[in-house]
Design an enzyme around this catalytic site. Structure first.
Site, short mmCIF file in Angstrom:
data_model
loop_
_atom_site.label_atom_id
_atom_site.label_comp_id
_atom_site.label_asym_id
_atom_site.label_seq_id
_atom_site.Cartn_x
_atom_site.Cartn_y
_atom_site.Cartn_z
CG HIS A 1 -4.59 22.71 18.57
ND1 HIS A 1 -5.50 22.18 19.44
CD2 HIS A 1 -4.73 24.06 18.65
CE1 HIS A 1 -6.17 23.18 20.03
NE2 HIS A 1 -5.70 24.32 19.56
NE ARG B 1 -14.92 36.97 36.69
CZ ARG B 1 -13.70 37.03 36.22
NH1 ARG B 1 -12.74 37.52 36.95
NH2 ARG B 1 -13.41 36.64 35.00
CE LYS C 1 -2.62 33.04 16.71
NZ LYS C 1 -3.83 32.31 16.32
C1 BG6 Z 1 -6.72 27.74 19.52
C2 BG6 Z 1 -5.59 28.71 19.64
O1 BG6 Z 1 -6.59 26.70 20.44
O2 BG6 Z 1 -6.75 27.20 18.20
C3 BG6 Z 1 -5.74 29.82 18.60
O3 BG6 Z 1 -5.58 29.26 20.94
C4 BG6 Z 1 -5.86 29.24 17.22
O4 BG6 Z 1 -4.63 30.71 18.67
C5 BG6 Z 1 -6.94 28.17 17.18
O5 BG6 Z 1 -6.19 30.30 16.34
C6 BG6 Z 1 -6.94 27.45 15.86
O6 BG6 Z 1 -8.08 26.64 15.79
P1 BG6 Z 1 -8.75 26.29 14.40
O7 BG6 Z 1 -9.83 25.32 14.74
O8 BG6 Z 1 -9.24 27.58 13.83
O9 BG6 Z 1 -7.67 25.70 13.57
#
Ligand code: BG6
Length: 511
Positions: free
Chosen positions: A262, A63, A362
Protein backbone atom coordinates in the site's frame (compact mmCIF):
# COMPACT_ATOMS: atom_id res chain seq x y z
CA UNK A 1 -8.75 1.67 -15.26
CA UNK A 2 -11.01 3.48 -17.67
CA UNK A 3 -10.11 7.14 -18.07
CA UNK A 4 -12.77 9.13 -19.79
CA UNK A 5 -12.51 12.82 -20.46
CA UNK A 6 -15.94 13.90 -19.40
CA UNK A 7 -17.68 15.55 -16.53
CA UNK A 8 -16.71 13.01 -13.86
CA UNK A 9 -20.16 13.28 -12.31
CA UNK A 10 -21.32 11.29 -15.31
CA UNK A 11 -18.59 8.70 -15.11
CA UNK A 12 -20.94 5.84 -14.23
CA UNK A 13 -23.25 6.69 -17.09
CA UNK A 14 -20.31 6.83 -19.48
CA UNK A 15 -19.12 3.44 -18.33
CA UNK A 16 -22.56 1.93 -18.59
CA UNK A 17 -22.17 2.11 -22.34
CA UNK A 18 -19.43 -0.45 -22.05
CA UNK A 19 -20.09 -3.19 -19.51
CA UNK A 20 -17.61 -6.04 -19.83
CA UNK A 21 -18.40 -8.96 -22.10
CA UNK A 22 -20.07 -12.14 -20.77
CA UNK A 23 -18.17 -13.83 -17.94
CA UNK A 24 -18.32 -15.80 -14.71
CA UNK A 25 -16.40 -15.03 -11.55
CA UNK A 26 -15.19 -17.92 -9.43
CA UNK A 27 -14.33 -16.95 -5.86
CA UNK A 28 -12.00 -19.27 -3.97
CA UNK A 29 -12.43 -18.67 -0.24
CA UNK A 30 -16.06 -17.71 -0.75
CA UNK A 31 -17.06 -18.25 2.86
CA UNK A 32 -14.54 -15.70 4.08
CA UNK A 33 -14.89 -12.12 5.19
CA UNK A 34 -13.51 -10.56 2.03
CA UNK A 35 -16.26 -12.16 -0.06
CA UNK A 36 -19.02 -10.96 2.23
CA UNK A 37 -17.72 -7.52 3.05
CA UNK A 38 -16.14 -6.49 -0.24
CA UNK A 39 -16.46 -8.79 -3.23
CA UNK A 40 -20.18 -9.50 -3.34
CA UNK A 41 -21.14 -5.94 -2.36
CA UNK A 42 -18.81 -4.70 -5.14
CA UNK A 43 -20.36 -6.98 -7.75
CA UNK A 44 -23.79 -5.91 -6.60
CA UNK A 45 -22.80 -2.21 -6.88
CA UNK A 46 -21.51 -2.94 -10.33
CA UNK A 47 -24.86 -4.41 -11.27
CA UNK A 48 -26.62 -1.29 -9.94
CA UNK A 49 -24.29 0.90 -12.00
CA UNK A 50 -24.74 -1.26 -15.10
CA UNK A 51 -21.13 -2.35 -14.99
CA UNK A 52 -21.88 -6.07 -15.14
CA UNK A 53 -22.72 -7.95 -18.30
CA UNK A 54 -26.19 -9.46 -18.62
CA UNK A 55 -24.51 -12.83 -19.21
CA UNK A 56 -22.96 -13.27 -15.84
CA UNK A 57 -22.61 -15.73 -12.93
CA UNK A 58 -20.80 -16.08 -9.61
CA UNK A 59 -19.47 -19.36 -8.29
CA UNK A 60 -18.34 -19.47 -4.70
CA UNK A 61 -15.95 -22.22 -3.68
CA UNK A 62 -14.78 -23.04 -0.17
CA UNK A 63 -14.51 -25.76 2.41
CA UNK A 64 -17.61 -24.66 4.34
CA UNK A 65 -20.24 -27.42 4.22
CA UNK A 66 -23.14 -25.41 2.80
CA UNK A 67 -25.14 -25.56 -0.43
CA UNK A 68 -26.11 -23.00 -3.06
CA UNK A 69 -29.35 -22.05 -1.30
CA UNK A 70 -27.65 -21.42 2.01
CA UNK A 71 -24.87 -19.51 0.26
CA UNK A 72 -27.41 -17.29 -1.50
CA UNK A 73 -29.22 -16.59 1.79
CA UNK A 74 -25.99 -15.83 3.57
CA UNK A 75 -24.95 -13.39 0.86
CA UNK A 76 -28.36 -11.75 0.85
CA UNK A 77 -27.95 -10.68 4.46
CA UNK A 78 -24.27 -9.76 4.18
CA UNK A 79 -24.84 -7.72 1.02
CA UNK A 80 -27.69 -5.87 2.71
CA UNK A 81 -25.26 -5.01 5.47
CA UNK A 82 -22.15 -4.15 3.47
CA UNK A 83 -23.31 -2.87 0.07
CA UNK A 84 -22.35 0.76 -0.13
CA UNK A 85 -25.52 1.51 -2.13
CA UNK A 86 -29.20 1.10 -1.34
CA UNK A 87 -30.47 -2.48 -1.34
CA UNK A 88 -32.74 -3.01 -4.32
CA UNK A 89 -34.69 -6.28 -4.21
CA UNK A 90 -35.21 -6.45 -7.97
CA UNK A 91 -31.52 -6.12 -8.78
CA UNK A 92 -30.58 -8.46 -5.99
CA UNK A 93 -32.97 -11.15 -7.26
CA UNK A 94 -31.40 -10.93 -10.70
CA UNK A 95 -28.06 -11.28 -9.02
CA UNK A 96 -29.01 -14.04 -6.61
CA UNK A 97 -30.20 -16.34 -9.38
CA UNK A 98 -26.73 -16.26 -10.82
CA UNK A 99 -24.93 -17.32 -7.64
CA UNK A 100 -23.73 -20.92 -7.19
CA UNK A 101 -21.75 -22.69 -4.52
CA UNK A 102 -19.29 -25.55 -4.68
CA UNK A 103 -17.89 -27.17 -1.59
CA UNK A 104 -14.42 -28.69 -1.43
CA UNK A 105 -10.80 -28.58 -0.43
CA UNK A 106 -8.51 -26.47 -2.54
CA UNK A 107 -5.98 -29.27 -2.89
CA UNK A 108 -8.50 -31.87 -4.05
CA UNK A 109 -8.29 -32.52 -7.82
CA UNK A 110 -11.92 -33.66 -7.85
CA UNK A 111 -13.06 -30.16 -6.86
CA UNK A 112 -11.57 -28.76 -10.04
CA UNK A 113 -13.25 -31.30 -12.28
CA UNK A 114 -16.54 -30.53 -10.51
CA UNK A 115 -15.84 -26.86 -11.07
CA UNK A 116 -15.23 -27.53 -14.76
CA UNK A 117 -18.63 -29.24 -15.02
CA UNK A 118 -20.39 -26.49 -13.13
CA UNK A 119 -18.78 -23.87 -15.37
CA UNK A 120 -19.94 -25.71 -18.46
CA UNK A 121 -23.51 -25.67 -17.07
CA UNK A 122 -23.22 -22.02 -16.15
CA UNK A 123 -21.99 -21.22 -19.65
CA UNK A 124 -25.07 -22.96 -21.08
CA UNK A 125 -27.51 -21.45 -18.60
CA UNK A 126 -26.17 -17.89 -18.46
CA UNK A 127 -24.27 -17.49 -21.70
CA UNK A 128 -20.98 -16.69 -19.97
CA UNK A 129 -19.08 -17.99 -23.00
CA UNK A 130 -16.11 -19.57 -21.24
CA UNK A 131 -14.71 -16.26 -19.92
CA UNK A 132 -13.65 -16.80 -16.32
CA UNK A 133 -12.27 -14.58 -13.59
CA UNK A 134 -10.78 -16.72 -10.83
CA UNK A 135 -10.55 -14.67 -7.63
CA UNK A 136 -8.16 -16.16 -5.05
CA UNK A 137 -9.57 -14.70 -1.84
CA UNK A 138 -7.87 -17.35 0.28
CA UNK A 139 -4.93 -17.42 2.63
CA UNK A 140 -1.67 -17.05 0.69
CA UNK A 141 -0.85 -20.68 1.54
CA UNK A 142 -3.24 -21.79 -1.22
CA UNK A 143 -2.33 -19.49 -4.11
CA UNK A 144 0.11 -21.91 -5.69
CA UNK A 145 -2.04 -24.99 -5.14
CA UNK A 146 -5.16 -23.43 -6.61
CA UNK A 147 -3.42 -22.22 -9.75
CA UNK A 148 -1.65 -25.53 -10.19
CA UNK A 149 -4.78 -27.66 -9.69
CA UNK A 150 -6.89 -25.37 -11.85
CA UNK A 151 -4.34 -25.71 -14.62
CA UNK A 152 -4.22 -29.50 -14.27
CA UNK A 153 -7.95 -29.41 -14.93
CA UNK A 154 -7.28 -27.12 -17.90
CA UNK A 155 -9.38 -24.35 -16.41
CA UNK A 156 -6.71 -21.74 -17.15
CA UNK A 157 -6.73 -22.41 -20.89
CA UNK A 158 -8.93 -20.13 -22.95
CA UNK A 159 -10.13 -21.02 -26.42
CA UNK A 160 -9.86 -18.38 -29.10
CA UNK A 161 -11.78 -15.23 -28.15
CA UNK A 162 -12.12 -16.34 -24.54
CA UNK A 163 -10.16 -15.19 -21.50
CA UNK A 164 -9.12 -16.70 -18.15
CA UNK A 165 -7.81 -14.24 -15.56
CA UNK A 166 -6.62 -14.86 -12.01
CA UNK A 167 -6.81 -12.20 -9.28
CA UNK A 168 -4.32 -12.97 -6.54
CA UNK A 169 -4.97 -11.29 -3.20
CA UNK A 170 -2.31 -9.94 -0.91
CA UNK A 171 0.01 -10.85 0.76
CA UNK A 172 2.02 -11.79 -2.31
CA UNK A 173 4.93 -13.49 -0.57
CA UNK A 174 6.41 -12.64 2.82
CA UNK A 175 9.81 -11.49 1.60
CA UNK A 176 11.74 -11.08 -1.63
CA UNK A 177 12.60 -14.75 -1.97
CA UNK A 178 9.09 -16.09 -1.43
CA UNK A 179 7.55 -13.45 -3.72
CA UNK A 180 10.06 -14.39 -6.41
CA UNK A 181 9.32 -18.09 -5.94
CA UNK A 182 5.61 -17.49 -6.14
CA UNK A 183 6.00 -15.44 -9.31
CA UNK A 184 8.10 -18.19 -10.81
CA UNK A 185 5.56 -20.89 -9.94
CA UNK A 186 2.59 -18.90 -11.26
CA UNK A 187 4.42 -18.07 -14.44
CA UNK A 188 5.14 -21.70 -15.22
CA UNK A 189 1.40 -22.17 -15.64
CA UNK A 190 -0.02 -18.76 -16.50
CA UNK A 191 1.06 -15.90 -18.69
CA UNK A 192 1.77 -12.59 -16.99
CA UNK A 193 -1.24 -11.12 -18.78
CA UNK A 194 -3.49 -13.59 -16.95
CA UNK A 195 -2.22 -12.64 -13.50
CA UNK A 196 -3.84 -9.74 -11.64
CA UNK A 197 -1.98 -9.14 -8.34
CA UNK A 198 -4.37 -6.96 -6.46
CA UNK A 199 -3.60 -4.12 -4.05
CA UNK A 200 -6.85 -2.57 -2.95
CA UNK A 201 -5.19 0.85 -2.52
CA UNK A 202 -5.14 1.11 -6.29
CA UNK A 203 -8.93 0.83 -6.30
CA UNK A 204 -9.28 4.03 -4.29
CA UNK A 205 -10.43 6.98 -6.39
CA UNK A 206 -8.11 9.36 -4.57
CA UNK A 207 -5.11 7.17 -5.27
CA UNK A 208 -5.96 7.00 -8.96
CA UNK A 209 -6.46 10.75 -8.87
CA UNK A 210 -2.78 11.26 -8.03
CA UNK A 211 -1.96 10.35 -11.62
CA UNK A 212 -4.63 12.65 -13.00
CA UNK A 213 -3.54 15.47 -10.71
CA UNK A 214 0.09 15.18 -11.75
CA UNK A 215 -0.16 14.26 -15.40
CA UNK A 216 -3.57 15.59 -16.39
CA UNK A 217 -2.75 19.18 -15.41
CA UNK A 218 -0.05 21.48 -16.67
CA UNK A 219 0.46 23.51 -13.52
CA UNK A 220 1.80 21.08 -10.94
CA UNK A 221 4.35 18.93 -12.73
CA UNK A 222 6.87 21.73 -13.37
CA UNK A 223 7.26 22.16 -9.60
CA UNK A 224 7.31 18.43 -8.90
CA UNK A 225 11.02 17.99 -8.23
CA UNK A 226 13.92 18.78 -5.92
CA UNK A 227 14.07 22.39 -7.07
CA UNK A 228 10.75 23.16 -5.41
CA UNK A 229 9.89 20.31 -3.05
CA UNK A 230 11.51 20.11 0.35
CA UNK A 231 10.15 16.77 1.52
CA UNK A 232 7.24 14.38 1.12
CA UNK A 233 5.41 12.69 3.97
CA UNK A 234 3.13 9.71 3.52
CA UNK A 235 1.01 8.73 6.49
CA UNK A 236 -1.34 5.77 6.69
CA UNK A 237 -2.79 5.88 10.19
CA UNK A 238 -5.40 3.52 11.57
CA UNK A 239 -7.27 3.71 14.86
CA UNK A 240 -8.17 0.02 14.82
CA UNK A 241 -5.98 -2.59 16.45
CA UNK A 242 -5.43 -6.02 14.95
CA UNK A 243 -9.11 -6.89 15.42
CA UNK A 244 -9.72 -10.60 14.86
CA UNK A 245 -6.52 -11.04 12.85
CA UNK A 246 -4.00 -11.60 15.64
CA UNK A 247 -2.90 -14.95 14.20
CA UNK A 248 -2.17 -13.48 10.78
CA UNK A 249 -0.64 -10.31 12.15
CA UNK A 250 1.77 -12.10 14.45
CA UNK A 251 3.37 -13.67 11.37
CA UNK A 252 3.13 -10.63 9.15
CA UNK A 253 3.70 -7.50 11.24
CA UNK A 254 3.05 -3.94 10.15
CA UNK A 255 5.98 -3.60 7.77
CA UNK A 256 4.98 -6.55 5.57
CA UNK A 257 1.29 -5.77 5.87
CA UNK A 258 1.46 -2.15 4.72
CA UNK A 259 4.78 -0.94 3.35
CA UNK A 260 5.95 -2.86 0.25
CA UNK A 261 2.37 -2.83 -1.02
CA UNK A 262 0.00 0.00 0.00
CA UNK A 263 2.61 2.58 1.01
CA UNK A 264 4.75 1.93 -2.04
CA UNK A 265 1.71 2.31 -4.31
CA UNK A 266 1.24 5.79 -2.92
CA UNK A 267 4.95 6.50 -3.13
CA UNK A 268 5.28 5.36 -6.71
CA UNK A 269 2.27 7.33 -7.95
CA UNK A 270 3.57 10.46 -6.19
CA UNK A 271 7.16 10.13 -7.33
CA UNK A 272 7.28 8.20 -10.63
CA UNK A 273 8.35 9.75 -13.92
CA UNK A 274 5.60 10.54 -16.42
CA UNK A 275 4.75 7.54 -18.56
CA UNK A 276 4.72 8.19 -22.28
CA UNK A 277 1.19 6.82 -22.62
CA UNK A 278 -1.53 5.38 -20.48
CA UNK A 279 -0.73 1.80 -21.26
CA UNK A 280 -0.65 -0.78 -18.45
CA UNK A 281 2.91 -1.90 -19.10
CA UNK A 282 4.28 1.57 -19.63
CA UNK A 283 2.73 2.83 -16.38
CA UNK A 284 3.88 -0.23 -14.46
CA UNK A 285 7.42 0.04 -15.81
CA UNK A 286 7.59 3.60 -14.51
CA UNK A 287 6.43 2.44 -11.11
CA UNK A 288 9.04 -0.28 -10.94
CA UNK A 289 11.71 2.13 -12.10
CA UNK A 290 10.82 4.45 -9.24
CA UNK A 291 10.85 1.76 -6.57
CA UNK A 292 14.15 0.50 -7.97
CA UNK A 293 15.58 4.00 -7.55
CA UNK A 294 15.04 4.00 -3.80
CA UNK A 295 18.47 4.08 -2.23
CA UNK A 296 19.15 0.59 -0.81
CA UNK A 297 19.13 0.55 2.97
CA UNK A 298 22.33 -0.52 4.66
CA UNK A 299 22.49 -2.10 8.09
CA UNK A 300 23.24 1.35 9.57
CA UNK A 301 20.34 2.90 7.64
CA UNK A 302 17.95 0.39 9.14
CA UNK A 303 19.12 1.52 12.57
CA UNK A 304 19.03 5.24 11.89
CA UNK A 305 16.31 5.69 9.29
CA UNK A 306 13.72 3.09 10.22
CA UNK A 307 11.63 2.95 13.40
CA UNK A 308 9.40 0.17 14.64
CA UNK A 309 6.80 0.27 17.35
CA UNK A 310 4.19 -1.76 19.14
CA UNK A 311 1.16 -0.34 20.92
CA UNK A 312 0.56 -0.65 24.63
CA UNK A 313 -2.86 -0.18 26.20
CA UNK A 314 -4.22 3.31 25.80
CA UNK A 315 -7.24 5.27 24.68
CA UNK A 316 -8.88 5.77 21.32
CA UNK A 317 -11.64 8.36 21.13
CA UNK A 318 -11.75 8.49 24.89
CA UNK A 319 -12.30 4.73 25.21
CA UNK A 320 -9.75 2.40 26.81
CA UNK A 321 -8.26 -0.17 24.43
CA UNK A 322 -5.97 -3.11 25.19
CA UNK A 323 -2.31 -3.35 24.29
CA UNK A 324 -1.23 -5.48 21.35
CA UNK A 325 0.23 -8.20 23.55
CA UNK A 326 -3.13 -8.88 25.13
CA UNK A 327 -5.04 -9.10 21.84
CA UNK A 328 -6.53 -12.44 20.77
CA UNK A 329 -4.02 -14.93 19.35
CA UNK A 330 -1.07 -12.68 20.14
CA UNK A 331 1.87 -13.88 22.22
CA UNK A 332 2.17 -12.11 25.60
CA UNK A 333 5.82 -11.33 24.81
CA UNK A 334 5.27 -10.66 21.11
CA UNK A 335 7.93 -8.68 19.27
CA UNK A 336 5.71 -8.06 16.24
CA UNK A 337 5.61 -4.43 15.17
CA UNK A 338 2.34 -2.56 14.75
CA UNK A 339 4.00 0.69 13.65
CA UNK A 340 6.69 1.58 11.13
CA UNK A 341 8.26 4.88 10.15
CA UNK A 342 11.12 5.40 7.75
CA UNK A 343 13.04 7.91 5.75
CA UNK A 344 13.81 6.95 2.18
CA UNK A 345 15.89 8.72 -0.44
CA UNK A 346 15.30 8.34 -4.14
CA UNK A 347 18.41 8.31 -6.26
CA UNK A 348 17.32 9.95 -9.45
CA UNK A 349 17.61 13.43 -10.95
CA UNK A 350 14.15 14.54 -9.95
CA UNK A 351 14.37 13.71 -6.28
CA UNK A 352 17.98 14.23 -5.34
CA UNK A 353 18.20 15.28 -1.66
CA UNK A 354 14.42 15.16 -1.11
CA UNK A 355 13.59 12.89 1.81
CA UNK A 356 10.43 10.81 1.72
CA UNK A 357 9.13 10.11 5.23
CA UNK A 358 6.71 7.19 5.52
CA UNK A 359 4.71 6.38 8.60
CA UNK A 360 2.02 3.78 9.23
CA UNK A 361 0.56 2.10 12.25
CA UNK A 362 -2.36 0.72 14.14
CA UNK A 363 -4.01 2.33 17.15
CA UNK A 364 -2.92 5.83 16.18
CA UNK A 365 -5.06 8.83 17.23
CA UNK A 366 -7.04 9.14 14.02
CA UNK A 367 -7.81 7.21 10.87
CA UNK A 368 -6.25 9.07 8.04
CA UNK A 369 -4.27 8.42 4.91
CA UNK A 370 -2.61 11.46 3.47
CA UNK A 371 0.35 12.64 1.51
CA UNK A 372 1.85 15.97 2.51
CA UNK A 373 4.17 17.63 0.03
CA UNK A 374 6.15 20.46 1.52
CA UNK A 375 7.44 23.10 -0.86
CA UNK A 376 10.65 25.00 -0.31
CA UNK A 377 10.54 28.54 1.04
CA UNK A 378 11.02 31.44 -1.36
CA UNK A 379 14.71 31.97 -2.12
CA UNK A 380 14.80 35.24 -0.21
CA UNK A 381 12.49 36.94 2.20
CA UNK A 382 11.09 40.05 0.58
CA UNK A 383 9.59 41.15 3.84
CA UNK A 384 12.69 41.44 5.97
CA UNK A 385 12.78 44.64 7.97
CA UNK A 386 8.98 44.53 8.21
CA UNK A 387 6.69 43.13 10.85
CA UNK A 388 6.73 39.76 9.10
CA UNK A 389 8.98 37.57 11.17
CA UNK A 390 8.52 34.29 9.35
CA UNK A 391 6.81 32.97 6.26
CA UNK A 392 4.10 30.38 6.16
CA UNK A 393 5.06 26.88 5.11
CA UNK A 394 3.58 25.79 1.79
CA UNK A 395 2.02 22.36 1.78
CA UNK A 396 0.03 20.51 -0.81
CA UNK A 397 -1.90 17.79 0.95
CA UNK A 398 -3.59 14.90 -0.79
CA UNK A 399 -6.23 13.48 1.51
CA UNK A 400 -6.74 9.89 0.48
CA UNK A 401 -9.16 8.73 3.20
CA UNK A 402 -11.51 8.99 4.98
CA UNK A 403 -11.72 12.64 3.95
CA UNK A 404 -11.10 12.71 0.21
CA UNK A 405 -9.68 15.83 -1.33
CA UNK A 406 -6.71 18.05 -1.91
CA UNK A 407 -5.71 21.16 -0.03
CA UNK A 408 -3.08 23.78 -0.58
CA UNK A 409 -1.69 25.76 2.31
CA UNK A 410 -0.03 29.08 1.67
CA UNK A 411 0.50 32.49 3.20
CA UNK A 412 -1.82 35.44 2.63
CA UNK A 413 -1.71 39.00 3.77
CA UNK A 414 -3.81 39.50 6.84
CA UNK A 415 -6.07 42.49 6.12
CA UNK A 416 -5.08 45.69 7.86
CA UNK A 417 -2.47 48.43 7.77
CA UNK A 418 0.29 46.24 9.23
CA UNK A 419 2.06 43.85 6.87
CA UNK A 420 1.28 40.50 8.35
CA UNK A 421 1.23 37.08 6.73
CA UNK A 422 -1.05 34.32 7.94
CA UNK A 423 -1.71 30.73 6.83
CA UNK A 424 -4.74 30.09 4.62
CA UNK A 425 -5.98 26.98 2.88
CA UNK A 426 -7.59 26.22 -0.45
CA UNK A 427 -9.63 23.04 -0.38
CA UNK A 428 -10.99 20.70 -2.98
CA UNK A 429 -13.37 18.20 -1.47
CA UNK A 430 -14.40 15.22 -3.57
CA UNK A 431 -17.81 14.90 -2.00
CA UNK A 432 -18.71 18.57 -2.30
CA UNK A 433 -17.79 18.52 -5.92
CA UNK A 434 -18.90 15.14 -7.17
CA UNK A 435 -21.38 14.07 -4.50
CA UNK A 436 -21.11 10.80 -2.63
CA UNK A 437 -20.02 7.87 -4.75
CA UNK A 438 -20.81 4.73 -2.82
CA UNK A 439 -18.28 2.04 -3.52
CA UNK A 440 -16.19 -0.52 -1.70
CA UNK A 441 -13.08 0.32 -3.73
CA UNK A 442 -13.03 -3.11 -5.41
CA UNK A 443 -15.47 -2.26 -8.23
CA UNK A 444 -12.90 -0.59 -10.50
CA UNK A 445 -10.43 -3.39 -9.97
CA UNK A 446 -12.90 -6.16 -10.73
CA UNK A 447 -14.19 -4.25 -13.73
CA UNK A 448 -10.65 -3.73 -15.01
CA UNK A 449 -9.88 -7.40 -14.64
CA UNK A 450 -13.01 -8.28 -16.62
CA UNK A 451 -12.01 -5.99 -19.47
CA UNK A 452 -8.36 -7.08 -19.34
CA UNK A 453 -6.82 -3.80 -18.17
CA UNK A 454 -3.83 -4.48 -15.90
CA UNK A 455 -2.83 -0.87 -15.21
CA UNK A 456 -4.03 -0.96 -11.61
CA UNK A 457 -2.57 -4.38 -10.85
CA UNK A 458 0.94 -5.23 -9.80
CA UNK A 459 3.24 -6.79 -12.35
CA UNK A 460 5.76 -9.40 -11.13
CA UNK A 461 8.61 -6.89 -11.12
CA UNK A 462 6.54 -4.28 -9.21
CA UNK A 463 5.99 -6.70 -6.37
CA UNK A 464 9.57 -7.87 -6.22
CA UNK A 465 10.91 -4.30 -6.34
CA UNK A 466 8.87 -3.46 -3.22
CA UNK A 467 10.14 -6.49 -1.34
CA UNK A 468 13.72 -5.72 -2.38
CA UNK A 469 13.55 -2.34 -0.65
CA UNK A 470 12.21 -3.67 2.64
CA UNK A 471 14.28 -6.87 2.71
CA UNK A 472 17.20 -5.30 4.64
CA UNK A 473 14.72 -4.13 7.28
CA UNK A 474 13.17 -7.58 7.55
CA UNK A 475 16.64 -9.07 7.95
CA UNK A 476 17.80 -6.71 10.68
CA UNK A 477 14.52 -6.86 12.57
CA UNK A 478 14.52 -10.64 12.37
CA UNK A 479 17.98 -10.93 13.86
CA UNK A 480 17.72 -8.11 16.40
CA UNK A 481 14.60 -8.27 18.48
CA UNK A 482 13.24 -5.01 19.89
CA UNK A 483 14.00 -4.48 23.55
CA UNK A 484 11.59 -1.64 24.23
CA UNK A 485 8.24 -3.09 23.08
CA UNK A 486 5.53 -2.01 23.68
CA UNK A 487 6.82 1.50 23.03
CA UNK A 488 3.78 3.66 22.32
CA UNK A 489 0.45 3.91 24.06
CA UNK A 490 -2.58 3.32 21.85
CA UNK A 491 -3.98 6.66 20.76
CA UNK A 492 -0.59 8.35 20.23
CA UNK A 493 1.45 8.93 17.09
CA UNK A 494 3.82 6.02 17.64
CA UNK A 495 7.14 5.84 19.47
CA UNK A 496 9.15 9.00 20.16
CA UNK A 497 11.83 7.70 17.84
CA UNK A 498 9.44 8.37 14.92
CA UNK A 499 9.46 12.07 15.82
CA UNK A 500 13.21 12.08 16.27
CA UNK A 501 13.59 10.54 12.83
CA UNK A 502 12.17 13.65 11.20
CA UNK A 503 13.06 16.27 13.84
CA UNK A 504 16.76 15.60 13.50
CA UNK A 505 16.47 16.83 9.88
CA UNK A 506 14.94 20.07 11.20
CA UNK A 507 11.46 19.00 10.10
CA UNK A 508 8.20 17.94 11.66
CA UNK A 509 5.40 15.55 10.76
CA UNK A 510 2.64 17.59 9.20
CA UNK A 511 -0.01 15.73 11.21
C1 BG6 B 1 -4.97 -4.38 4.59
C2 BG6 B 1 -4.17 -4.73 5.80
O1 BG6 B 1 -4.30 -4.77 3.42
O2 BG6 B 1 -5.18 -2.96 4.56
C3 BG6 B 1 -4.90 -4.26 7.06
O3 BG6 B 1 -3.99 -6.13 5.84
C4 BG6 B 1 -5.20 -2.80 6.98
O4 BG6 B 1 -4.12 -4.55 8.22
C5 BG6 B 1 -5.90 -2.46 5.67
O5 BG6 B 1 -6.04 -2.47 8.08
C6 BG6 B 1 -6.04 -0.97 5.49
O6 BG6 B 1 -6.87 -0.73 4.40
P1 BG6 B 1 -7.74 0.59 4.32
O7 BG6 B 1 -8.37 0.54 2.97
O8 BG6 B 1 -8.72 0.52 5.45
O9 BG6 B 1 -6.80 1.72 4.49
Amino acid sequence: MTMTVTNPINLASTLCEMPPGPCAIIIFGAAGDLTKRKLLPSLYNMRLNKLLPENFAVIGLSRAPINTDAFREDLTSSTKEYAASRFDAEHWNWFKERIYYLQGNFDDAKVYSNLGELLANVDREHGTQGNYLFYLATSEDYFETIVEKASQADLHKALENQWRHFIIEKPFGRDLKSAHELNKKLLTVLNENQIYRIDHYLGKETVQNILVFRFGNGIFEPTWNHHYIDNVQITVAETVGVEARGGFYEKAGNLRDMVPNHMFQLLSFIAMEPPTCFDADVVRSKKTELINSIRPLTYEDVHTNVVRGQYAAGEIDGQPVPGYRTENRVAPDSTTETFTAMKLMIDNWRWVDVPFYLRTGKRLPKRTTEIAIKFKSPPSCLFRNTTVSSLVENYLIMHIQPHEGISLEFGAKIPGPLLQVGPVQMDFDYQDYFGPSPSTGYETLIYDCMVGDQTLFQRDDNVEAGWRVVQPILDVWQSEKPKDFPNYPAGTWGPLAANKLINRDGRDWKI
